[in-house]
Write a protein that holds these residues in place. Structure first.
Motif, short mmCIF file in Angstrom:
data_model
loop_
_atom_site.label_atom_id
_atom_site.label_comp_id
_atom_site.label_asym_id
_atom_site.label_seq_id
_atom_site.Cartn_x
_atom_site.Cartn_y
_atom_site.Cartn_z
N ALA A 1 18.74 -26.97 82.64
CA ALA A 1 17.57 -26.16 81.91
C ALA A 1 18.37 -25.09 82.48
O ALA A 1 17.38 -24.01 81.40
CB ALA A 1 16.51 -26.95 82.18
N GLN A 2 18.58 -24.54 83.58
CA GLN A 2 19.22 -23.24 84.11
C GLN A 2 19.64 -22.05 82.61
O GLN A 2 19.38 -20.99 82.90
CB GLN A 2 19.09 -22.86 84.71
CG GLN A 2 17.84 -23.08 85.88
CD GLN A 2 16.90 -22.89 86.01
OE1 GLN A 2 16.53 -21.50 85.14
NE2 GLN A 2 15.24 -23.69 85.85
N LEU A 3 20.67 -22.69 82.25
CA LEU A 3 21.58 -22.23 81.44
C LEU A 3 21.52 -22.20 80.23
O LEU A 3 21.38 -23.84 79.28
CB LEU A 3 23.20 -22.91 81.81
CG LEU A 3 23.54 -23.59 83.24
CD1 LEU A 3 24.89 -23.78 83.26
CD2 LEU A 3 23.87 -21.96 83.90
N LYS A 4 21.45 -21.78 79.88
CA LYS A 4 20.93 -21.27 77.93
C LYS A 4 22.32 -21.30 77.57
O LYS A 4 23.03 -20.75 77.39
CB LYS A 4 19.81 -19.87 77.63
CG LYS A 4 19.18 -20.29 78.22
CD LYS A 4 18.31 -20.76 77.70
CE LYS A 4 16.68 -20.56 78.31
NZ LYS A 4 15.63 -21.44 77.96
N THR A 5 22.77 -22.38 75.88
CA THR A 5 24.48 -22.46 75.17
C THR A 5 23.81 -22.05 73.87
O THR A 5 22.75 -22.43 73.49
CB THR A 5 24.61 -24.10 75.48
OG1 THR A 5 23.88 -24.54 74.65
CG2 THR A 5 24.55 -23.90 76.82
N TYR A 6 24.26 -21.52 73.13
CA TYR A 6 24.89 -20.75 72.59
C TYR A 6 26.09 -21.34 71.33
O TYR A 6 26.67 -20.22 71.42
CB TYR A 6 24.24 -19.23 71.80
CG TYR A 6 22.94 -18.89 72.69
CD1 TYR A 6 21.86 -19.24 71.62
CD2 TYR A 6 22.99 -18.52 74.05
CE1 TYR A 6 20.77 -18.45 72.54
CE2 TYR A 6 21.52 -18.38 75.17
CZ TYR A 6 20.82 -18.39 74.16
OH TYR A 6 19.67 -18.10 73.98
N PRO A 7 26.43 -22.46 70.78
CA PRO A 7 27.45 -22.49 69.79
C PRO A 7 27.40 -21.94 69.22
O PRO A 7 27.40 -21.72 68.13
CB PRO A 7 26.94 -24.31 70.08
CG PRO A 7 26.19 -24.55 69.46
CD PRO A 7 25.13 -23.93 70.62
N ASP A 8 28.52 -21.96 68.93
CA ASP A 8 28.95 -20.97 67.61
C ASP A 8 29.74 -21.93 66.13
O ASP A 8 30.37 -23.13 66.94
CB ASP A 8 30.80 -20.06 67.38
CG ASP A 8 30.55 -18.49 66.72
OD1 ASP A 8 29.30 -18.98 65.17
OD2 ASP A 8 31.25 -18.21 66.50
N GLN A 9 29.96 -21.33 65.66
CA GLN A 9 30.44 -22.99 64.34
C GLN A 9 31.51 -22.97 64.17
O GLN A 9 32.65 -22.21 64.72
CB GLN A 9 30.85 -22.52 62.92
CG GLN A 9 28.95 -21.96 62.69
CD GLN A 9 28.44 -23.68 61.99
OE1 GLN A 9 29.21 -24.15 61.52
NE2 GLN A 9 26.82 -23.47 61.93
N TYR B 1 26.19 -25.16 89.04
CA TYR B 1 25.14 -25.83 88.40
C TYR B 1 26.95 -25.98 87.85
O TYR B 1 28.15 -25.87 87.64
CB TYR B 1 24.92 -24.80 86.87
CG TYR B 1 24.09 -24.19 87.26
CD1 TYR B 1 22.96 -25.01 87.22
CD2 TYR B 1 24.77 -22.70 87.68
CE1 TYR B 1 21.94 -24.00 87.28
CE2 TYR B 1 23.06 -21.79 87.73
CZ TYR B 1 21.71 -22.51 87.56
OH TYR B 1 20.74 -22.21 88.09
N THR B 2 27.44 -27.50 87.09
CA THR B 2 28.08 -28.19 87.23
C THR B 2 27.82 -29.17 85.96
O THR B 2 27.20 -29.80 85.46
CB THR B 2 28.43 -29.60 87.62
OG1 THR B 2 28.58 -29.12 89.41
CG2 THR B 2 29.27 -30.13 87.37
N LEU B 3 28.63 -28.60 84.94
CA LEU B 3 29.46 -28.78 83.30
C LEU B 3 30.41 -29.91 83.56
O LEU B 3 31.22 -29.95 84.08
CB LEU B 3 30.18 -28.05 82.23
CG LEU B 3 29.95 -26.80 82.45
CD1 LEU B 3 30.25 -25.52 81.76
CD2 LEU B 3 28.02 -26.25 81.85
N PRO B 4 29.56 -31.59 82.49
CA PRO B 4 30.60 -32.98 82.82
C PRO B 4 31.39 -32.15 82.22
O PRO B 4 31.38 -31.47 81.42
CB PRO B 4 29.66 -33.57 81.78
CG PRO B 4 28.67 -32.59 81.19
CD PRO B 4 28.21 -31.39 82.07
N ALA B 5 32.02 -33.78 82.35
CA ALA B 5 33.62 -33.36 82.14
C ALA B 5 33.27 -33.97 80.49
O ALA B 5 32.44 -34.49 79.98
CB ALA B 5 34.69 -34.56 82.82
#
Length: 561
Positions: A318-326, A356-360
């Motif tokens: 939740a502490q990481l804001k993500t903004y994916p592109d097309q 913070y750990t991003l899952p595989a």
């Protein structure tokens, strides 16, 4: 004396230049237009140099393993951005004398030399053409593999054999229900022998991806062409044309379903597959509030872009804001089949320091070469957020030393107490400015209001909403919701008001899926509908619509005589 020294220096520099030219050897690259090649087929050996070699080539070493049919030379010069470039190419048409792995030897160009290249020579591939060897014009087709897996690539090869001149040639494309058919790279032409008879061959390749298991049949291809015939009349020969029509044989494929041992949620087949990630900066030295872009790339050989799954579907902290592109979807057509690529960019902004750990990222897929289930993986990635501009001391609370320096560096100029007129003039200026502002406000409020011009982005937003609704409906296998989403999308995209009209505006695969949905909706005892194939075809249709046009695939220019 100085003049003599200058002359000696210039002469020495000139000699060094000449010596340098002699030392630097020209680079000559060797390549072939096809590999492997049949022992009965001619092929081209290309020698390419970016500068003039020391002398003309000596192709005598080639004659040990190859029969040289003819040779030619061409050159091309260009001038781009103030820099000139030159390419010189020698083309040798040859036929191999023996079967096996044969090395094209080093060819001497005076003191320069080319590279050695290996070529694989296979036995005669004209066994299917023997029955037609008494004809002037015939077609030969083959499909590999004959027992493919569901949605895996089948290479369908067509060869047109002719020993007559033809014109206005028209050839049908392969027809196969429930399949994606793609024409591959440009056609190739070469000469060959069938039972000792010389033929000119034009070869064309397709990639076919069956979307339904079981036995399916590829219908025969039909070639209609004008054959040039020489007839003798009186004392001379005259050319005339006759319309001739030839057909290939039909081919039946035995399509295998996905193995029961495959437990992934997305069935994906490929010959080779690779997944990787890249970062726009150091993800172990991230700053609070500063974005870092993560790029995930999936490359699959022998697959379509529509079959590639999403890569960034996992949730983050939740502490990481993500903004994916097309996502960026690309397809490359080669002689070996399709090469598909999916690229996703995600901007990540941390709001708090810490680790913070991003899952595989795991992509299960079926290797059609080894017939085994494999998993392409990007391991867990640990992000370290060490701080940022927000955590720095506030600049408003200056230290006493800084205040003292500021006071000393900015001298204070005090006006004499007797100069009262300056204060009076200040009040007069303020009153005049206030009056000007009141006047300006009056005229602005009395003027007629100008029409407000707004940019309507509703159309683009509506399309995105329709696509999201269609994706959800297909994931839920909700046929009615999928119909409503398609109608909304078709109305905004093509001004179409029915599923039939929308289907006519799409490619063949999406066209069939939309019509099948229409049949399910209005059938009395309709089977359960699965939306996976429809949305996959929809994504692939949109990806192709964004690709640049590659020109006409007509057969006629390839048969120019």
């Amino acid at each position: 004396m100085n003049t003599i020294k200058q002359l000696l220096k210039s002469t020495l520099f000139f000699l060094l230049l000449l010596t340098g030219e002699g030392v630097i050897a020209a680079t000559i690259e060797t390549s072939v237009d096809r590999n492997p090649v049949s022992i009965d087929d001619s092929f081209q050996i290309l020698f390419t140099a970016s500068e003039s070699p020391d002398a003309a080539p000596d192709f005598t070493p080639l004659e040990e393993d190859f029969t040289i049919l003819n040779q030619s030379q061409s050159s091309k010069s260009s001038w781009v951005n103030g820099k000139s470039s030159k390419t010189i190419q020698w083309t040798v048409n040859a036929i191999a004398k023996n079967v096996g792995n044969i090395t094209i030897p080093v060819i001497k160009f005076g003191s320069d030399s080319s590279q050695a290249v290996a070529v694989t020579v296979t036995p005669s591939n004209n066994t299917n053409a023997v029955d037609n060897s008494n004809q002037d014009l015939f077609l030969n087709v083959e499909a590999t593999p004959a027992s493919p897996y569901l949605q895996s690539q089948v290479l369908y090869t067509l060869r047109l054999y002719r020993r007559v001149d033809i014109a206005q040639a028209q050839l049908t494309d392969p027809e196969l229900p429930d399949a994606v058919v793609e024409k591959l790279a440009d056609d190739s032409s070469y000469a060959t022998k069938v039972n000792g008879v010389d033929y000119s061959v034009t070869e064309r390749k397709y990639a076919i991806f069956p979307q339904k298991s079981g036995k399916v049949t590829i219908k025969p291809l039909i070639l209609t062409a004008e054959v040039v015939v020489s007839t003798r009349q009186g004392f001379g020969f005259f050319n005339s044309t006759q319309t001739k029509r030839v057909a290939s044989k039909e081919i039946t494929l035995d399509v295998k379903p996905a193995p029961t041992t495959f437990t992934g949620s997305h069935w994906l087949t490929a010959e080779q597959l690779e997944v990787k990630q890249e970062w726009s900066g150091d993800f172990q030295q991230m700053k609070v509030g500063e974005p870092l872009t993560r790029t995930l790339t999936l490359i699959a050989k022998g697959a379509t872009v529509g079959s590639l799954p999403e890569l960034s579907s996992t949730k983050t902290d939740a502490q990481l804001k993500t903004y994916p592109d097309q996502p960026i979807l690309k397809e490359q057509k080669t002689t070996d089949g399709l090469l598909a690529m999916r690229e996703e960019k995600i901007a990540i902004i941390p709001s708090k320091t810490g680790n913070y750990t991003l899952p595989a990222v795991k992509i299960p897929w079926f290797n059609t070469q080894t017939k085994k289930i494999e998993t392409a993986t990007i391991p867990e990635t640990t992000l370290s957020v060490v701080g940022g501009a927000a955590t720095a001391p506030a600049t408003a609370t200056a230290t006493p030393e800084a205040s003292t320096q500021t006071a000393q560096s900015t001298p204070i100029i005090q006006a004499p107490a007797a100069e009262q007129p300056t204060s009076n003039w200040l009040w007069v200026s303020l009153l005049l400015a206030l009056g000007w502002l009141v006047t300006l406000f009056y005229f602005l409020t009395q003027r007629p209001a100008l029409p407000v011009v707004t940019v309507d982005n509703n159309a683009e937003l509506n399309l995105k909403d329709c696509i999201n609704q269609l994706k959800k409906a297909c994931a839920d296998n909700n046929a009615q919701a999928a119909k409503n989403a398609l109608l909304a999308w078709g109305s905004a995209k093509f001004n179409a008001t029915s599923l039939g009209m929308i289907a006519d505006c799409c490619d063949a695969r999406l066209h069939d899926e939309i019509l099948q949905l229409n049949q399910v909706l209005y059938a009395k005892d309709a089977p359960a509908w699965s939306g996976k194939k429809l949305f996959q075809a929809f994504v692939e249709n949109n990806a192709r619509a964004k690709m640049p046009a590659v020109g006409n695939d007509g057969l006629e220019p390839l048969f120019k005589l």
